[in-house]
Scaffold this motif. Structure first.
Motif, PDB file in Angstrom:
ATOM      1  N   MET A   1      14.648  47.569  94.244  1.00  0.00           N
ATOM      2  CA  MET A   1      15.524  47.016  93.230  1.00  0.00           C
ATOM      3  C   MET A   1      15.543  47.971  92.037  1.00  0.00           C
ATOM      4  SD  MET A   1      17.219  44.153  91.980  1.00  0.00           S
ATOM      5  CE  MET A   1      16.632  42.789  92.910  1.00  0.00           C
ATOM      6  N   TYR A   2      16.747  48.280  91.583  1.00  0.00           N
ATOM      7  CA  TYR A   2      16.909  49.138  90.403  1.00  0.00           C
ATOM      8  C   TYR A   2      17.693  48.399  89.333  1.00  0.00           C
ATOM      9  CZ  TYR A   2      15.017  53.247  92.668  1.00  0.00           C
ATOM     10  OH  TYR A   2      14.178  54.142  93.273  1.00  0.00           O
ATOM     11  N   ARG A   3      17.400  48.756  88.092  1.00  0.00           N
ATOM     12  CA  ARG A   3      18.073  48.156  86.942  1.00  0.00           C
ATOM     13  C   ARG A   3      18.527  49.276  86.013  1.00  0.00           C
ATOM     14  NH1 ARG A   3      14.081  44.706  84.347  1.00  0.00           N
ATOM     15  NH2 ARG A   3      14.746  43.184  85.893  1.00  0.00           N
ATOM     16  N   SER A   5      19.890  49.774  82.100  1.00  0.00           N
ATOM     17  CA  SER A   5      20.016  49.070  80.829  1.00  0.00           C
ATOM     18  C   SER A   5      20.213  50.073  79.699  1.00  0.00           C
ATOM     19  CB  SER A   5      18.800  48.189  80.564  1.00  0.00           C
ATOM     20  OG  SER A   5      17.620  48.958  80.563  1.00  0.00           O
ATOM     21  N   VAL A  10      21.024  44.634  79.999  1.00  0.00           N
ATOM     22  CA  VAL A  10      21.105  45.031  81.408  1.00  0.00           C
ATOM     23  C   VAL A  10      22.575  45.219  81.777  1.00  0.00           C
ATOM     24  CG1 VAL A  10      20.661  44.338  83.791  1.00  0.00           C
ATOM     25  CG2 VAL A  10      18.961  43.860  82.018  1.00  0.00           C
ATOM     26  N   GLU A  13      22.078  45.683  88.147  1.00  0.00           N
ATOM     27  CA  GLU A  13      20.811  45.459  88.846  1.00  0.00           C
ATOM     28  C   GLU A  13      21.124  45.233  90.318  1.00  0.00           C
ATOM     29  OE1 GLU A  13      17.005  43.447  87.158  1.00  0.00           O
ATOM     30  OE2 GLU A  13      18.306  41.883  87.990  1.00  0.00           O
ATOM     31  N   SER A  14      20.428  45.968  91.186  1.00  0.00           N
ATOM     32  CA  SER A  14      20.699  45.836  92.611  1.00  0.00           C
ATOM     33  C   SER A  14      19.567  46.395  93.466  1.00  0.00           C
ATOM     34  CB  SER A  14      21.992  46.579  92.984  1.00  0.00           C
ATOM     35  OG  SER A  14      22.253  46.475  94.362  1.00  0.00           O
ATOM     36  N   PHE A  26      25.112  52.254  91.744  1.00  0.00           N
ATOM     37  CA  PHE A  26      25.066  50.803  91.861  1.00  0.00           C
ATOM     38  C   PHE A  26      26.347  50.260  92.481  1.00  0.00           C
ATOM     39  CE2 PHE A  26      21.910  51.739  88.727  1.00  0.00           C
ATOM     40  CZ  PHE A  26      20.972  50.718  88.798  1.00  0.00           C
ATOM     41  N   SER A  30      27.450  44.659  91.348  1.00  0.00           N
ATOM     42  CA  SER A  30      26.162  44.487  90.665  1.00  0.00           C
ATOM     43  C   SER A  30      26.240  44.865  89.184  1.00  0.00           C
ATOM     44  CB  SER A  30      25.081  45.332  91.343  1.00  0.00           C
ATOM     45  OG  SER A  30      25.289  46.717  91.090  1.00  0.00           O
ATOM     46  N   LYS A  94      13.150  51.514  88.459  1.00  0.00           N
ATOM     47  CA  LYS A  94      12.812  50.680  89.608  1.00  0.00           C
ATOM     48  C   LYS A  94      12.070  49.454  89.077  1.00  0.00           C
ATOM     49  CE  LYS A  94      11.193  50.984  94.273  1.00  0.00           C
ATOM     50  NZ  LYS A  94      10.798  51.871  95.344  1.00  0.00           N
TER      51      LYS A  94
END
Length: 98
Positions: A1-3, A5, A10, A13-14, A26, A30, A94
């Motif tokens: 899972m990565y974000r 921001s 944010v 996120e996916s 991404f 997402s 991550k």
């Protein structure tokens, strides 16, 4: 899972990002599109094609051209069509997934 921001917000996120050349791309669904504004900026990658850009706006501040995507990539990069990647201070990290 990565974000992804920026400025305390944010953007995306996916768990289904695609990594290319050290960047996490991404999936379109997402990304919080309310934070993005298209710009006229473009750039060319020899193997991916023509990239288009978005300005990211969060908490009253704008980060010009901080997101990019390939709306019509070359065949070698077809898997990232419309996926978004980030730079210019956007933190991509991550994070623990579900």
């Amino acid at each position: 899972m990565y974000r992804a921001s920026w400025n305390g917000t944010v953007i995306a996120e996916s768990a289904k990002t695609i990594e290319i050349e050290g960047n996490q791309y991404f999936p379109p669904d997402s990304v919080d599109r309310t934070l993005l504004t298209e710009t006229p900026t473009t750039s060319v990658c020899p193997w991916k094609g023509l990239a288009s850009y978005y300005t990211v706006t969060a908490n009253g501040q704008s980060n010009p051209d901080a997101a990019w995507y390939y709306p019509d990539p070359k065949p070698a990069a077809a898997e990232i069509r419309d996926y978004l990647a980030f730079w210019r201070g956007v933190v991509v990290e991550k994070v623990p997934g579900d």
